[in-house]
Design an enzyme around this catalytic site. Structure first.
Site, short mmCIF file in Angstrom:
data_model
loop_
_atom_site.label_atom_id
_atom_site.label_comp_id
_atom_site.label_asym_id
_atom_site.label_seq_id
_atom_site.Cartn_x
_atom_site.Cartn_y
_atom_site.Cartn_z
N HIS A 1 70.07 -32.92 93.37
CA HIS A 1 71.39 -33.28 93.89
C HIS A 1 71.57 -32.78 95.32
O HIS A 1 71.15 -31.67 95.65
CB HIS A 1 72.49 -32.66 93.03
CG HIS A 1 72.73 -33.37 91.73
ND1 HIS A 1 71.89 -33.22 90.65
CD2 HIS A 1 73.72 -34.21 91.34
CE1 HIS A 1 72.36 -33.94 89.64
NE2 HIS A 1 73.46 -34.56 90.04
N ASN B 1 64.37 -26.45 93.19
CA ASN B 1 65.61 -27.01 92.63
C ASN B 1 66.22 -26.09 91.58
O ASN B 1 67.45 -25.89 91.55
CB ASN B 1 65.31 -28.38 92.01
CG ASN B 1 66.55 -29.05 91.45
OD1 ASN B 1 67.62 -28.99 92.03
ND2 ASN B 1 66.38 -29.68 90.30
#
Length: 292
Positions: free
Chosen positions: A136, A167
């Protein structure tokens, strides 16, 4: 400051940016952010002026092949890059209200962005078996206030290929830190995006090289940036800017080691932040490594 093996390029790009506000207060709140970050509007070709001195208006008779692709969603605004199949930047507004709510991440699925032309669109299949997470840019956990707002963060236009270790660890820690700042400030505006930085190779020359994944050739960034604009209750504006490599990063390294001068991000990304903030305030404090 962490010494990266990559070198930030010196070319200064054009300014980009835009506004974001919760929909129920969009008109009033958007004015503040529009004045803070510049915008390159996606205007209709028919409304474009003729080049100075041309005396002609027919140059855009059949449209122009490309303009800035802005997407305004419940939880963020992004500028899409059709070449990389991801965003150039995503901007979101965090505060105590956006962080609270009963939104359920389990009810969200990654989905193609149908507003993007199919030639320039990433798909879930592109990520399958690639070895990269769907990372994201505007984080889902930033928008618990609305299920739709959280769901909007799962459009693949808000996603970039991200090293799984990064991440799930250091980058996740940076996102959590952004949320902690939002709890202790009036507002935190977060602008996140990819970087594709040059690197010197064995022949002594600089090259920009990056992997692509899937049949749609989704570009894998070499680095990611995150710029935080903090609005203090006192009225002071504080600026923090981070860069992390898209590779495994020891999550025990303090986040302050990834602080970089904002000018380095402006030069590398082709974006501008400081001139637009200074149009709104002269009470700006920039935080860099070792300065608190």
């Amino acid at each position: 400051m962490l010494r990266l093996r990559w070198v930030l390029p010196l070319a200064v790009g054009a300014g980009l940016g835009t506004a974001f506000a919760r929909r129920e207060h969009r008109d009033d709140a958007a004015q503040g952010l529009l004045a803070r970050l510049p915008v390159l509007p996606a205007v209709a070709a028919a409304s474009l002026p003729a080049p100075p001195g041309s005396g002609r208006t027919e140059l855009s008779k059949y449209g122009l092949p490309g303009l800035a692709q802005l997407r305004s969603r419940e939880s963020y605004v992004l500028c899409y890059d059709p070449r990389s199949r991801s965003a150039l930047w995503v901007i979101e507004q965090l505060n105590r209200d956006t962080l609270s709510g009963a939104s359920d991440r389990a009810a969200c699925d990654f989905q193609e962005d149908d507003s993007v032309h199919e030639y320039h669109r990433a798909t879930n299949a592109d990520y399958r078996g690639s070895g990269f997470d769907r990372g994201h840019l505007a984080a889902a956990a930033n928008h618990r206030w609305s299920q739709k707002a959280m769901r909007d963060t799962f459009y693949l236009s808000n996603i970039a290929p991200q090293n799984p270790h990064l991440n799930q660890n250091a980058w996740n820690n940076l996102e959590k830190y952004c949320r902690s700042l939002a709890k202790n400030n009036k507002n935190v505006y977060v602008c996140t995006g990819p970087l594709f930085l040059p690197r010197m190779e064995a022949d002594g020359k600089m090259y920009v090289k990056y992997q692509v994944i899937g049949k749609n050739n989704v570009a894998v960034p070499t680095h990611f940036f995150k710029v935080l604009i903090l609005e203090k209750e006192s009225g002071e504006i504080e600026l923090r800017s981070y860069v992390m490599p898209n590779s495994p990063v020891d999550d025990k390294i303090p986040l302050e080691r990834f602080l970089v001068p904002i000018e380095s991000i402006e030069r590398a990304s082709g974006l501008l932040f400081v001139p637009n903030i200074l149009r709104r305030t002269s009470n700006l404090k920039a935080i860099t490594a070792g300065k608190h």
